[in-house]
Design a protein around this motif. Structure first.
Motif, PDB file in Angstrom:
ATOM      1  N   SER A 180       3.506   6.819   2.213  1.00 26.17           N
ATOM      2  CA  SER A 180       3.316   8.638   1.324  1.00 26.17           C
ATOM      3  C   SER A 180       2.427   9.452   1.568  1.00 26.17           C
ATOM      4  O   SER A 180       2.976  10.470   1.761  1.00 26.17           O
ATOM      5  CB  SER A 180       3.940   8.924  -0.292  1.00 26.17           C
ATOM      6  N   LEU A 181       1.630   8.851   1.553  1.00 21.39           N
ATOM      7  CA  LEU A 181       0.324   9.965   2.262  1.00 21.39           C
ATOM      8  C   LEU A 181       0.425  10.760   3.076  1.00 21.39           C
ATOM      9  O   LEU A 181       0.525  12.064   3.215  1.00 21.39           O
ATOM     10  CB  LEU A 181      -1.329   9.317   2.323  1.00 21.39           C
ATOM     11  N   PRO A 182       1.366  10.512   4.600  1.00 22.67           N
ATOM     12  CA  PRO A 182       0.818  11.349   5.506  1.00 22.67           C
ATOM     13  C   PRO A 182       1.971  12.538   5.289  1.00 22.67           C
ATOM     14  O   PRO A 182       1.697  12.974   5.774  1.00 22.67           O
ATOM     15  CB  PRO A 182       1.628  10.498   6.806  1.00 22.67           C
ATOM     16  N   HIS A 183       3.445  11.551   4.342  1.00 21.13           N
ATOM     17  CA  HIS A 183       4.627  13.450   4.110  1.00 21.13           C
ATOM     18  C   HIS A 183       3.443  13.906   3.075  1.00 21.13           C
ATOM     19  O   HIS A 183       4.636  14.843   3.689  1.00 21.13           O
ATOM     20  CB  HIS A 183       5.707  12.291   3.713  1.00 21.13           C
ATOM     21  N   VAL A 184       3.155  13.263   2.117  1.00 19.67           N
ATOM     22  CA  VAL A 184       2.252  14.161   1.467  1.00 19.67           C
ATOM     23  C   VAL A 184       1.521  15.983   2.276  1.00 19.67           C
ATOM     24  O   VAL A 184       1.691  17.035   1.789  1.00 19.67           O
ATOM     25  CB  VAL A 184       1.727  14.199   0.392  1.00 19.67           C
ATOM     26  N   ILE A 185       1.329  14.914   3.452  1.00 21.06           N
ATOM     27  CA  ILE A 185      -0.364  16.221   3.762  1.00 21.06           C
ATOM     28  C   ILE A 185       0.934  16.922   4.250  1.00 21.06           C
ATOM     29  O   ILE A 185       0.839  18.260   4.627  1.00 21.06           O
ATOM     30  CB  ILE A 185      -0.892  15.228   4.565  1.00 21.06           C
ATOM     31  N   GLN A 186       2.085  16.185   5.081  1.00 18.15           N
ATOM     32  CA  GLN A 186       2.244  16.930   5.631  1.00 18.15           C
ATOM     33  C   GLN A 186       3.149  18.648   5.700  1.00 18.15           C
ATOM     34  O   GLN A 186       3.616  19.219   6.324  1.00 18.15           O
ATOM     35  CB  GLN A 186       3.566  16.483   6.588  1.00 18.15           C
ATOM     36  N   THR A 187       3.893  18.065   3.696  1.00 16.94           N
ATOM     37  CA  THR A 187       4.076  19.340   3.469  1.00 16.94           C
ATOM     38  C   THR A 187       3.286  20.621   3.004  1.00 16.94           C
ATOM     39  O   THR A 187       3.711  21.249   2.968  1.00 16.94           O
ATOM     40  CB  THR A 187       4.837  18.423   1.459  1.00 16.94           C
ATOM     41  N   ILE A 188       2.680  19.699   2.634  1.00 19.77           N
ATOM     42  CA  ILE A 188       1.313  21.081   2.759  1.00 19.77           C
ATOM     43  C   ILE A 188       0.966  21.736   3.692  1.00 19.77           C
ATOM     44  O   ILE A 188       0.159  22.779   3.444  1.00 19.77           O
ATOM     45  CB  ILE A 188       0.058  19.708   1.798  1.00 19.77           C
ATOM     46  N   VAL A 189       0.610  21.378   4.871  1.00 24.11           N
ATOM     47  CA  VAL A 189       0.236  21.365   5.957  1.00 24.11           C
ATOM     48  C   VAL A 189       1.797  22.659   6.142  1.00 24.11           C
ATOM     49  O   VAL A 189       0.706  23.429   6.155  1.00 24.11           O
ATOM     50  CB  VAL A 189       0.209  20.450   7.033  1.00 24.11           C
ATOM     51  N   GLY A 190       2.892  22.426   6.167  1.00 26.24           N
ATOM     52  CA  GLY A 190       3.540  22.791   6.682  1.00 26.24           C
ATOM     53  C   GLY A 190       3.804  24.292   5.676  1.00 26.24           C
ATOM     54  O   GLY A 190       3.713  25.232   6.157  1.00 26.24           O
ATOM     55  N   LEU A 191       3.481  24.296   4.378  1.00 27.24           N
ATOM     56  CA  LEU A 191       3.007  25.335   3.801  1.00 27.24           C
ATOM     57  C   LEU A 191       2.145  26.062   3.817  1.00 27.24           C
ATOM     58  O   LEU A 191       2.609  27.353   3.645  1.00 27.24           O
ATOM     59  CB  LEU A 191       3.787  25.180   1.976  1.00 27.24           C
ATOM     60  N   THR A 208      -8.067   0.403  10.118  1.00 30.58           N
ATOM     61  CA  THR A 208      -8.670   2.362   9.605  1.00 30.58           C
ATOM     62  C   THR A 208      -8.615   2.826  10.694  1.00 30.58           C
ATOM     63  O   THR A 208      -7.698   4.030  10.433  1.00 30.58           O
ATOM     64  CB  THR A 208     -10.128   2.348   9.375  1.00 30.58           C
ATOM     65  N   LEU A 209      -8.572   2.936  12.247  1.00 28.90           N
ATOM     66  CA  LEU A 209      -8.092   3.583  12.956  1.00 28.90           C
ATOM     67  C   LEU A 209      -6.909   4.113  13.146  1.00 28.90           C
ATOM     68  O   LEU A 209      -6.408   4.647  13.512  1.00 28.90           O
ATOM     69  CB  LEU A 209      -9.085   3.265  14.367  1.00 28.90           C
ATOM     70  N   ASN A 210      -6.116   2.943  13.264  1.00 34.03           N
ATOM     71  CA  ASN A 210      -4.451   2.834  13.242  1.00 34.03           C
ATOM     72  C   ASN A 210      -3.970   3.922  11.865  1.00 34.03           C
ATOM     73  O   ASN A 210      -3.526   4.680  12.610  1.00 34.03           O
ATOM     74  CB  ASN A 210      -4.139   1.805  13.050  1.00 34.03           C
ATOM     75  N   LYS A 211      -4.577   3.711  10.812  1.00 34.85           N
ATOM     76  CA  LYS A 211      -4.220   4.244   9.820  1.00 34.85           C
ATOM     77  C   LYS A 211      -4.686   5.629   9.598  1.00 34.85           C
ATOM     78  O   LYS A 211      -3.331   6.380   9.483  1.00 34.85           O
ATOM     79  CB  LYS A 211      -4.741   4.475   8.105  1.00 34.85           C
ATOM     80  N   PHE A 212      -5.546   6.341  10.075  1.00 30.93           N
ATOM     81  CA  PHE A 212      -6.110   7.663  10.456  1.00 30.93           C
ATOM     82  C   PHE A 212      -5.170   8.247  11.532  1.00 30.93           C
ATOM     83  O   PHE A 212      -5.088  10.054  11.512  1.00 30.93           O
ATOM     84  CB  PHE A 212      -7.519   7.854  11.094  1.00 30.93           C
ATOM     85  N   PHE A 213      -4.781   7.385  12.691  1.00 33.23           N
ATOM     86  CA  PHE A 213      -4.326   8.783  13.713  1.00 33.23           C
ATOM     87  C   PHE A 213      -2.618   8.535  13.469  1.00 33.23           C
ATOM     88  O   PHE A 213      -2.118   9.104  13.723  1.00 33.23           O
ATOM     89  CB  PHE A 213      -4.409   6.747  15.122  1.00 33.23           C
ATOM     90  N   PHE A 214      -2.423   7.501  12.367  1.00 34.53           N
ATOM     91  CA  PHE A 214      -0.924   7.854  12.398  1.00 34.53           C
ATOM     92  C   PHE A 214      -0.298   8.670  11.119  1.00 34.53           C
ATOM     93  O   PHE A 214       0.074   9.680  11.328  1.00 34.53           O
ATOM     94  CB  PHE A 214      -0.255   6.105  11.553  1.00 34.53           C
ATOM     95  N   ASN A 261       1.064  -1.463  -0.133  1.00 31.40           N
ATOM     96  CA  ASN A 261       0.229  -0.443   0.240  1.00 31.40           C
ATOM     97  C   ASN A 261       0.963   1.468  -0.105  1.00 31.40           C
ATOM     98  O   ASN A 261       1.037   2.094   1.032  1.00 31.40           O
ATOM     99  CB  ASN A 261      -1.148   0.157   1.347  1.00 31.40           C
ATOM    100  N   GLY A 262       1.402   1.300  -0.820  1.00 28.74           N
ATOM    101  CA  GLY A 262       2.265   2.540  -0.868  1.00 28.74           C
ATOM    102  C   GLY A 262       1.419   4.138  -1.104  1.00 28.74           C
ATOM    103  O   GLY A 262       2.088   5.104  -0.241  1.00 28.74           O
ATOM    104  N   PHE A 263       0.202   3.999  -1.287  1.00 31.90           N
ATOM    105  CA  PHE A 263       0.243   5.598  -1.385  1.00 31.90           C
ATOM    106  C   PHE A 263      -0.112   5.084  -0.078  1.00 31.90           C
ATOM    107  O   PHE A 263       0.116   6.823   0.347  1.00 31.90           O
ATOM    108  CB  PHE A 263      -1.601   4.873  -1.372  1.00 31.90           C
ATOM    109  N   PHE A 264      -1.018   4.326   1.353  1.00 30.60           N
ATOM    110  CA  PHE A 264      -0.783   4.801   2.490  1.00 30.60           C
ATOM    111  C   PHE A 264       0.586   5.544   3.618  1.00 30.60           C
ATOM    112  O   PHE A 264       0.763   6.258   4.401  1.00 30.60           O
ATOM    113  CB  PHE A 264      -1.315   3.722   3.422  1.00 30.60           C
TER     114      PHE A 264
END
Length: 501
Positions: A320-331, A378-384, A315-318
């Motif tokens: 990479s997703l947190p780091h993509v969101i982190q970059t967007i949040v940071g900007l 699902t909950l674990n993925k969300f909180f991570f 599940n490559g999407f999962f």
């Protein structure tokens, strides 16, 4: 008249500071691609059949039921054919860890070299060295594993200087009112490089190009060499020496900085730095954040694979997703924070402490959520995702504090801080291994996540009560020559010159 004509003919570009930030971000992308490629390529390099695990290793947990569609799941990455090297698990660990042997030793010298000589060339040449060594990696591996270990240690030694050097350059190029945005843009390359390196390396290893796994080193090494040409051509050490910068942009940058451009590499006040409480608070925050980072990056696949029985590598999407969101949040946070500081709505100190608090407390709460999520994938993925993504607020928190406190010495300060925080790259796996090797259970993993949460909370409270965003008295307090020459024009420049020009 001739001088006037020359001025008219002079080629000028708008937003040259963003040209610097873009080049630095691409450089960071190359650096982390060169750093991370072996963690995936080693699976294709090693003969997995010859070193098949003993039944007692990598034991999975019985706490959570295995989903029916995941039966027969193996926690190792699937490859089409076995590699050519017979390296034990222990030897693979030595190969992967060899990078840090050199990495921890060059941080402080790298920062000082950037301050005394040239941030541009320290950052650029070190990355070029890593790229060339990466091109030699397949040859070294075939000569013998000891040569590969030596290559990786030399890569770590060369790459250790890059973070202090680029932080020093950000201090030279970034106006105080845009420090958050430019710093976040530069460091976005870390996440981009990490995210891109893993799937690209896996694809190249499976492609058969240049024999499969060697192509992962050839392609990333070539990318690093090409980047060096671009960096050498388009970037200078400071805005004062860039041939294409406009007078308006130069005036905007230098009239909006704490940096003293008139003094090159003043002597480091070592004793005062060692006794500075705000400096050590930043070191504490960085160390705890790196502990959290290594826990997430290194142990997340193990937790999901062996406890929740979820094939995270599929599940490559999962991943990479947190780091993509982190970059967007940071900007986004950086743009808003710089706007609030520039308009005087909130003080610099308040913004730094608020952003750092959201990052620290938010990350800790996310890990507490993981502890309460049980076997629910699902909950674990969300909180991570929440815990990793919200760390984007830190780009305007403690990460910028060293630039606030002492821009002239930020290379040296970052070298000290990163030397100490990088030790978590060794310590975190040892702690996690000691807690989970014999009892790979939900309870033991909860201990891992609670320890990380407690560290984040302690560091965040310490930053709230003891940090400072004011320029320290042990740093150079003399304003730059440019500011002295423009006492009446500074406010006008700030009003008339757009931050995005």
């Amino acid at each position: 008249m001739e001088k006037i004509e020359e001025e008219k003919k002079r080629c000028e570009l708008p937003g040259v500071r963003y040209l610097f930030a873009l080049n630095a971000a691409i450089g960071y992308c190359a650096i982390y691609a060169l750093r991370m490629n072996i963690s995936v390529a080693i699976v294709a390099m090693v003969n997995q059949t010859a070193i098949h695990d003993n039944p007692g290793t990598n034991v999975t947990s019985d706490d959570c039921p295995t989903p029916s569609h995941h039966k027969g799941f193996s926690n190792s990455t699937e490859i089409s054919e076995d590699g050519e090297f017979v390296w034990s698990r222990e030897m693979q660990g030595v190969v992967l860890g060899a990078f840090y042997y050199g990495y921890c030793f060059s941080q402080i010298p790298g920062g000082r070299l950037a301050e005394v000589y040239s941030g541009k060339w320290v950052f650029g040449i070190s990355t070029l060295i890593v790229a060339v060594l990466t091109l030699l990696t397949p040859l070294a591996a075939r000569f013998g594993v000891e040569y590969l270990i030596a290559i990786r240690a030399l890569e770590g030694l060369a790459q250790g200087v890059t973070l202090p050097a680029i932080n020093y350059m950000v201090g030279q190029w970034a106006p105080d009112s845009e420090k958050g945005v430019l710093n976040t843009l530069v460091h976005a390359g870390v996440n981009v490089g990490t995210i891109a390196a893993m799937p690209l390396t896996a694809f190249l290893c499976d492609s058969g190009l240049f024999g499969g796994w060697p192509s992962a080193f050839y392609i990333t090494g070539l990318f690093g060499c090409l980047w060096f040409i671009m960096w050498s051509t388009l970037v200078t050490d400071s805005p004062l020496t860039h041939p294409l910068i406009s007078k308006e942009e130069l005036r905007y940058i230098t009239s909006n900085q704490k940096v003293n451009h008139t003094v090159k590499a003043p002597p480091v006040p070592w004793k005062k730095i060692m006794l500075s409480v705000p400096f050590w608070i930043v070191v504490l925050c960085k160390t705890c954040q790196d502990w959290s980072f290594y826990t997430m990056m290194t142990d997340l696949p193990t937790f999901f694979g062996t406890v929740l029985h979820f094939p995270i590598q599929e599940n490559g999407f999962f991943s990479s997703l947190p780091h993509v969101i982190q970059t967007i949040v940071g900007l986004i946070v950086s743009v808003v924070a710089d706007f609030l500081i520039r308009r005087g709505i909130f003080s610099l100190t308040f913004v730094r402490k608020f952003c750092n608090s959201v990052s620290g407390f938010g990350g800790a709460l996310g890990l507490v959520g993981v502890c309460l999520a049980g076997c629910d994938v699902t909950l674990n993925k969300f909180f991570f995702i929440l815990s990793i993504a919200i760390a984007g607020f830190a780009y305007c928190g403690h990460i910028l504090s060293l630039l606030d406190m002492a821009p002239e010495f930020v290379g040296t300060l970052m070298g000290i801080a990163n030397t100490i925080s990088s030790l978590t790259g060794f310590i975190t796996p040892l702690v996690v291994g000691a807690l989970t090797e014999e009892q790979n259970t939900l309870h033991q993993w909860r201990i891992v996540f609670i320890i990380t949460s407690v560290l984040l909370v302690i560091a965040t409270f310490a930053f709230i009560f003891f940090s400072s965003s004011e320029k320290q008295d042990w740093s150079d307090p003399i304003p730059s020559e440019v500011i002295r020459d423009l006492p009446q024009e500074t406010k006008k420049v700030k009003k008339l010159y757009s931050p995005l020009q």
